[in-house]
Design a protein around this motif. Structure first.
Motif, PDB file in Angstrom:
ATOM      1  N   ALA A 172       0.834  -1.201   0.000  1.00  0.00           N
ATOM      2  CA  ALA A 172       0.000   0.000   0.000  1.00  0.00           C
ATOM      3  C   ALA A 172       0.866   1.246   0.000  1.00  0.00           C
ATOM      4  N   ILE A 173       1.920   1.260   0.829  1.00  0.00           N
ATOM      5  CA  ILE A 173       2.791   2.430   0.895  1.00  0.00           C
ATOM      6  C   ILE A 173       3.574   2.602  -0.407  1.00  0.00           C
ATOM      7  N   GLY A 174       4.096   1.486  -0.923  1.00  0.00           N
ATOM      8  CA  GLY A 174       4.878   1.552  -2.150  1.00  0.00           C
ATOM      9  C   GLY A 174       4.047   2.047  -3.311  1.00  0.00           C
ATOM     10  N   LEU A 175       2.814   1.546  -3.393  1.00  0.00           N
ATOM     11  CA  LEU A 175       1.916   1.990  -4.459  1.00  0.00           C
ATOM     12  C   LEU A 175       1.631   3.479  -4.317  1.00  0.00           C
ATOM     13  N   GLY A 176       1.433   3.919  -3.079  1.00  0.00           N
ATOM     14  CA  GLY A 176       1.229   5.352  -2.857  1.00  0.00           C
ATOM     15  C   GLY A 176       2.446   6.147  -3.270  1.00  0.00           C
ATOM     16  N   ALA A 177       3.652   5.635  -2.937  1.00  0.00           N
ATOM     17  CA  ALA A 177       4.872   6.364  -3.268  1.00  0.00           C
ATOM     18  C   ALA A 177       5.076   6.438  -4.768  1.00  0.00           C
ATOM     19  N   VAL A 178       4.761   5.340  -5.476  1.00  0.00           N
ATOM     20  CA  VAL A 178       4.963   5.343  -6.923  1.00  0.00           C
ATOM     21  C   VAL A 178       3.984   6.299  -7.592  1.00  0.00           C
ATOM     22  N   LEU A 179       2.733   6.294  -7.108  1.00  0.00           N
ATOM     23  CA  LEU A 179       1.727   7.116  -7.776  1.00  0.00           C
ATOM     24  C   LEU A 179       1.685   8.546  -7.255  1.00  0.00           C
ATOM     25  N   ALA A 180       2.395   8.836  -6.143  1.00  0.00           N
ATOM     26  CA  ALA A 180       2.223  10.150  -5.508  1.00  0.00           C
ATOM     27  C   ALA A 180       2.695  11.288  -6.391  1.00  0.00           C
ATOM     28  N   THR A 181       3.798  11.065  -7.113  1.00  0.00           N
ATOM     29  CA  THR A 181       4.344  12.173  -7.900  1.00  0.00           C
ATOM     30  C   THR A 181       3.675  12.296  -9.269  1.00  0.00           C
ATOM     31  N   LEU A 182       2.669  11.470  -9.508  1.00  0.00           N
ATOM     32  CA  LEU A 182       1.978  11.511 -10.797  1.00  0.00           C
ATOM     33  C   LEU A 182       1.116  12.762 -10.876  1.00  0.00           C
ATOM     34  N   LYS A 183       1.236  13.455 -12.004  1.00  0.00           N
ATOM     35  CA  LYS A 183       0.405  14.663 -12.152  1.00  0.00           C
ATOM     36  C   LYS A 183      -0.986  14.261 -12.627  1.00  0.00           C
TER      37      LYS A 183
END
Lengths: 489, 119, 227
Positions: free
Chosen positions: C74-85
């Motif tokens: 869950a955290i990794g998925l959030g980290a990968v998608l967080a910087t997505l515009k």
């Protein structure tokens, strides 16, 4: 009340608590990894004298092995957990000033879990538990490689993920085959019963398990992911991946070979594989133009060297291998950390763009140079002592083959020296000679890197300081009967 | 025929594992590769369950009196598979999120066209 | 060419496995460890579902790792998608009345079913992971049906963290107070085959249920928002 289980549980608990802390205050989260690994470092140092006297077996849930999971805290385990806590502590201090963008709280959680996974792998005494912690290590590194979210990071992360997940499936398959034959998952129990089944039936699960673990350890045909992943991650993570993750993978491989399968005939194959890995790593590193890719290939070469030393299967050889692991963790960690700020200030990873930076950032460049000297193996740094020990170990076996292979390894070291000096030359002796305004890395990062330097010089000058723990670690691998007896009672 | 009824679970499990490995090795579309990883995981899970099976066994749950303990299947592989399924889910979730990011960067999921990183 | 090489590789692996499988007959008797769990599981842990007693007691440390891996995903998925515009707001077409009413009707029932599964984890098939997945499916239904609704992310995060901490604190209590072993079953085992039995197992399974439910919901939320 010093229980080794706290080495795993405390960072894990802090990682679980971090989202709540982040809601309360966004400023203190970056100090939590520092605290966690400071705690781990102190606890590991406290445990070292006890473990050297007697191995600690931690029964989780109070069930006797093989019915419950146990931690095996022997000299090897405590050596690695100290190393992990030390590197984790110093790199987390460095990250205080390095990580400035992106979802920071997620970075810190992933970082905590990455090193918790590594600690779990080195301490556990159960095959399936090793798989679980291995997955924690792998999955957090996939996510951290993609942390910056740029093209290179995402692409390398997906490559790493595909290869890593195939590897972990193979590992699980191997564990399943072993369970089907022996009906137990405890490492000591498997090792105890391994002679009761025919050798072809052991060979297949062993190949599966070694292949699965070898992907993380970057043994030669399985290391296609490593240069991409290590060069695209943030520099603090590259330092951990190069310094800790692949060595933990290698630890798992040699634990499986030595303790569980007792496959000393397999080690001859590993000697050649190690030398091959060394040559391929160093030669690829020589032709790189990107500094981080160069360092990543150099890590492959170092892993080959460690494999060679451990596969000698003598007391001296195995302790030399562990010594080389320590000096590689410190040296490569220092190199990646210093390169992190060199790249940050020049804005490019090309070696050619570092021309003249020795005048602009003298301290960081000096730190880089010391790291490079240590990895190449110049006295009085740690790399010299460990490489010297490996050569001594190979020569004392008295076999002609090893003497010849030492020549090949020295050739690899010469190549290594050549590409590092190329970089050092471009840092100091190229570019403009005008006095440029100094623009140093932040103080806190310099402090963390200086501690690496102090350790490298200290271990290089007094290698006897760690000789005792290295010796006990080597005898833990050689005396597998003691391992079995201390777990099963 | 008896051979088939004896080994059908093993054949199924390893069939899935080979299909998964073959997809990962041969296909170029990232989503297909991720599906391959999923199939590979499923195959391994099925194999683990098959290892623990005993002929005409029941689930290892003492829900009512009079259940014969000798007739119950091995509980350990079931516990392992529970863990392994969760790990599979975690890897799939992460892989899919990376696929989303990759598509935003390159506009394609064809792994042959994604070659920023070179040897 | 690549296909042929792959097939040859797979054929070699296949031969090795066939060789190895001759030692693992299908449907053979249980192993030593499995036999021990079935014979002693009820007295030692108090759970009638032996799989649960293995998952949470004998091999409880694996389960802690497993929970960590889901948290990590869950955290990794959030980290990968967080910087997505984001590409601007997504066009949401409101669902029909039938769909909305159906979702509202089913949502509490699915939650109840999920809670039943994880509370009875030590008695019947099921447990925290399964119950958590069912709870997450209820939230997925709301996302698909009542499309304008959103979950409360802060509450989700807090649930996730507290549930994880409960697991660790239960383990640490076992280490300090009862028995000096991490994750030891220090609470009274109670009468077998009743709801209030088998010590810490139900408490941990409830925590896992909440944790898995909130984590999977978080994953669904992230994927819905960012894609």
């Amino acid at each position: 009340m010093v229980n080794p289980i706290l080495l795993i549980v405390v960072p894990l608990g802090l990682a679980f608590a971090l989202p709540i802390v982040n809601l309360i205050s966004k400023k203190i989260i970056k100090y939590i990894p520092v605290l966690a690994f400071l705690f781990n470092l102190i606890l590991s140092l406290l445990l070292i004298p006890k473990v050297l006297e007697q191995t600690i077996i931690v029964k989780i849930g109070g069930f006797h092995p093989p019915f419950g999971i146990n931690l095996f805290v022997g000299p090897v385990g405590i050596l690695f957990s100290t190393l992990i806590a030390l590197a984790g502590f110093l790199v987390s201090i460095y990250a205080l000033s390095y990580i400035k963008e992106g979802p920071k709280e997620k970075y810190h959680i992933l970082y905590l879990l990455l090193l918790t996974g590594a600690t779990g792998v080195v301490l556990t005494g159960d095959m399936f538990n090793l798989f679980v912690f291995f997955e924690i290590l792998c999955i957090s590194s996939y996510a951290l490689v993609a942390y910056l979210g740029n093209k290179a990071g995402i692409e390398s992360s997906i490559k790493y993920l595909i290869q890593g997940s195939v590897g972990s499936s193979l590992l699980l398959l191997g564990i399943g085959l072993l369970y089907g034959q022996l009906g137990t998952l405890n490492m000591a129990d498997i090792a105890n019963q391994i002679n009761s089944i025919s050798s072809p039936s052991i060979f297949v699960p062993m190949i599966f398990i070694i292949t699965g673990l070898g992907i993380e350890a970057a043994i030669f045909p399985l290391n296609a992911w490593l240069p991409d992943a290590h060069s695209s991650a943030p520099s603090s993570i590259s330092a951990i991946l190069s310094g800790i993750a692949i060595e933990v993978g290698l630890y798992a491989v040699i634990r499986v070979i030595f303790t569980i399968f007792n496959a000393s005939s397999f080690l001859m194959f590993f000697v050649f594989l190690g030398v091959l890995t060394l040559l391929i790593g160093e030669m690829s590193a020589f032709s790189q133009k990107n500094i981080k890719r160069m360092l990543a290939y150099s890590s492959i070469g170092q892993i080959g060297l460690i494999m060679f030393a451990i596969s000698l299967n003598t007391q001296l050889g195995i302790s030399a291998g562990f010594f080389q692991m320590i000096s590689h963790t410190l040296g490569k960690g220092l190199l990646f950390l210093s390169v992190g700020f060199l790249i940050y200030k020049t804005g490019s990873m090309k070696i050619s763009s570092f021309e003249g930076i020795g005048k602009k950032m003298p301290i960081t460049s000096l730190l880089f140079t010391i790291g490079a000297f240590s990895i190449v193996g110049l006295p009085p740094f740690a790399g010299f002592a460990s490489k010297f020990m490996i050569i001594k170990a190979a020569l004392t076996t008295g076999q002609l083959l090893f003497t010849v292979l030492i020549g090949v390894i020295l050739l690899g070291t010469v190549i290594e020296g050549a590409y590092f000096f190329k970089v050092i030359q471009s840092i100091y002796f190229k570019g403009t000679t005008d006095i440029i305004k100094r623009d140093e890395a932040p103080l806190i990062a310099l402090i963390s890197m200086s501690i690496f330097v102090l350790l490298i010089i200290f271990i290089g000058v007094y290698p006897d300081f760690i000789a005792r723990i290295l010796n006990s670690a080597a005898s833990e691998f050689i005396n597998r009967i003691d391992y079995i007896r201390s777990v099963l009672g | 025929m008896e051979f088939l009824s004896n080994y059908i679970y093993y054949i199924g499990a390893f069939g899935l594992i080979f299909i998964g490995l073959f997809i990962i090795l041969v296909k170029h579309n990232l989503i297909k590769v991720i599906i391959g990883i999923g199939i590979l995981d499923t195959g391994v899970n099925l194999f683990l369950i098959a290892v623990g099976y005993i002929s005409k066994g029941t689930a290892p749950i003492f829900s009512k009196a009079g259940l014969d303990a000798n007739n119950m299947v091995d509980p350990v592989p079931q516990a392992l598979v529970l863990t392994s399924i969760v790990i599979g889910v975690a890897i799939l979730a992460l892989a899919l999120s990376l696929a989303i990011r990759l598509y935003k960067h390159y506009g394609t999921l064809d792994l042959r066209k994604i070659k920023e990183q070179r040897w | 060419m690549k296909k042929i090489i792959s097939l040859i590789l797979l054929f070699i692996i296949c031969l090795g496995i066939v060789f190895c499988l001759q030692d693992i007959p299908f449907g053979a008797a249980k192993t030593k460890v499995g036999h021990y769990y079935i014979d002693n599981g009820r007295e030692e842990t108090g759970a009638t579902n032996i799989v649960t007693s293995v998952v949470l007691n004998y091999r409880g440390f694996d389960t802690l790792g497993e929970v960590t891996i889901l948290f990590l995903a869950a955290i990794g998925l959030g980290a990968v998608l967080a910087t997505l515009k984001k590409k601007g707001k997504r066009q949401i077409e409101p669902a029909s009345l039938i769909l909305k009413t159906g979702c509202r009707f089913l949502f509490p029932l699915i939650l109840l079913f999920g809670a039943y599964i994880f509370i009875h984890g030590h008695l019947t098939p099921g447990g925290g992971f399964q119950g958590g997945a069912i709870i997450a499916s209820a939230f997925l239904l709301v996302y698909l049906g009542c499309r304008e609704r959103k979950i409360n992310e802060v509450a989700n995060k807090i649930t996730e963290s507290i549930a994880g901490l409960v697991f660790i604190v239960m383990g640490l209590i076992g280490l300090t107070v009862g028995g000096h072993y991490f994750l030891s079953n220090f609470m009274p085992k109670g009468e077998i085959n009743t709801l209030f039995s088998s010590g810490i197992i139900p408490i941990i399974y409830i925590a896992i249920g909440f944790k898995v439910g909130s984590e999977l919901t978080g994953i669904i939320d992230n994927l819905m928002e960012k894609s």
